[in-house]
Scaffold this motif. Sequence first.
Motif, short mmCIF file in Angstrom:
data_model
loop_
_atom_site.label_atom_id
_atom_site.label_comp_id
_atom_site.label_asym_id
_atom_site.label_seq_id
_atom_site.Cartn_x
_atom_site.Cartn_y
_atom_site.Cartn_z
N PRO A 20 38.11 52.77 41.89
CA PRO A 20 37.64 53.49 40.68
C PRO A 20 38.16 52.89 39.37
O PRO A 20 37.47 52.94 38.35
CB PRO A 20 38.19 54.92 40.90
CG PRO A 20 38.31 55.05 42.38
CD PRO A 20 38.75 53.69 42.85
N GLN A 21 39.36 52.34 39.41
CA GLN A 21 39.90 51.73 38.18
C GLN A 21 39.46 50.28 38.02
O GLN A 21 39.47 49.74 36.90
CB GLN A 21 41.43 51.79 38.24
CG GLN A 21 41.98 53.21 38.28
CD GLN A 21 43.49 53.21 38.26
OE1 GLN A 21 44.11 52.88 37.26
NE2 GLN A 21 44.09 53.59 39.39
N ALA A 22 39.09 49.64 39.13
CA ALA A 22 38.72 48.22 39.05
C ALA A 22 37.25 48.03 38.64
O ALA A 22 36.91 47.00 38.05
CB ALA A 22 38.95 47.55 40.41
N TRP A 23 36.38 49.03 38.91
CA TRP A 23 34.95 48.86 38.59
C TRP A 23 34.70 48.44 37.14
O TRP A 23 33.89 47.54 36.89
CB TRP A 23 34.18 50.16 38.88
CG TRP A 23 33.84 50.36 40.32
CD1 TRP A 23 34.14 51.44 41.09
CD2 TRP A 23 33.13 49.46 41.19
NE1 TRP A 23 33.69 51.26 42.37
CE2 TRP A 23 33.05 50.06 42.46
CE3 TRP A 23 32.56 48.20 41.02
CZ2 TRP A 23 32.42 49.44 43.55
CZ3 TRP A 23 31.93 47.59 42.10
CH2 TRP A 23 31.87 48.21 43.33
N PRO A 24 35.34 49.11 36.14
CA PRO A 24 35.05 48.71 34.76
C PRO A 24 35.41 47.25 34.46
O PRO A 24 34.84 46.65 33.55
CB PRO A 24 35.95 49.66 33.93
CG PRO A 24 36.17 50.83 34.82
CD PRO A 24 36.24 50.26 36.21
N VAL A 25 36.35 46.70 35.22
CA VAL A 25 36.72 45.30 35.02
C VAL A 25 35.77 44.38 35.78
O VAL A 25 35.49 43.26 35.34
CB VAL A 25 38.18 45.07 35.49
CG1 VAL A 25 38.62 43.63 35.26
CG2 VAL A 25 39.12 46.04 34.78
N GLU A 65 43.28 43.28 41.02
CA GLU A 65 44.66 42.98 40.61
C GLU A 65 45.00 43.53 39.23
O GLU A 65 46.17 43.52 38.84
CB GLU A 65 44.88 41.46 40.66
CG GLU A 65 44.89 40.92 42.08
CD GLU A 65 45.09 39.42 42.15
OE1 GLU A 65 45.20 38.89 43.27
OE2 GLU A 65 45.14 38.77 41.09
N SER A 66 43.97 44.00 38.50
CA SER A 66 44.24 44.59 37.18
C SER A 66 44.81 46.01 37.29
O SER A 66 45.35 46.55 36.33
CB SER A 66 42.96 44.62 36.33
OG SER A 66 42.05 45.59 36.84
N VAL A 67 44.67 46.61 38.48
CA VAL A 67 45.21 47.96 38.68
C VAL A 67 46.73 47.87 38.82
O VAL A 67 47.23 47.08 39.63
CB VAL A 67 44.60 48.60 39.95
CG1 VAL A 67 45.18 49.98 40.18
CG2 VAL A 67 43.08 48.68 39.81
N PRO A 68 47.47 48.65 38.04
CA PRO A 68 48.94 48.55 38.09
C PRO A 68 49.48 48.78 39.51
O PRO A 68 49.05 49.70 40.21
CB PRO A 68 49.39 49.67 37.14
CG PRO A 68 48.24 49.86 36.21
CD PRO A 68 47.01 49.60 37.03
#
Length: 216
Positions: free
Chosen positions: A131-136, A104-107
């Motif tokens: 790919p964008q959620a992994w760091p979170v 859910e952090s991905v825009p």
Amino acid sequence: MLLLLEAAGLTLGMTIMGCLIGFGLAFVLVFLRQTPGKWWFPLRLICILYVEVFRRIPFIVVVYLVLFFIQTVTPNASLFTIAVIAICLYAVAYTADIIRGGLESVPQTQVEAAQVMNLSRLQINLMVVLPQAWPVIIPPAIAFAVSFIKDTALVSQVGVFELAFRGKELNNQGFSGILVFGTIALCYFILSFPLSLLGQHLEKRLATPRGQRRSR
């Protein structure tokens, strides 16, 4: 000392197995929970209830519930298997919320842009969202695994031969309690510290400009 080394291996093994299986199942649970459509509502409700219920039950209660249920269904099941199942059930509930937070952090605008390109839901998740959620997701997931290495001491209550169980056994045999449990404390530190370092390393490697801005 050999008994403690064997118990340390058992502790690490059931933690890794339980958390990895639980992490995989948590992904399935989150994707089911986010599946749109009114026909999926009962399944979404079950997923939500699972997370809410297991997050509010002490781990030791889950261990006893799994113990009595498994021994009723299959009396010959090993205590190690029972411990792994209990860890897995608990890990699903906790890591599901971590994964959901990461996704859910991905825009939403990026998801909408991918939809405009006629990508399927699976393609959007694999190519845009994950790919964008992994760091979170990864740093708190590893922190959960580190804390769970310590929580595995609770499964000694049902007779699993992990570190705490062996410690009580050796102490009852006349060995110094300070020496035995001091060694056990050192074992827990040795097991969890490398994982903490791995988490910090991955957090730095996976950090994105967006994530770095958030940490300020």
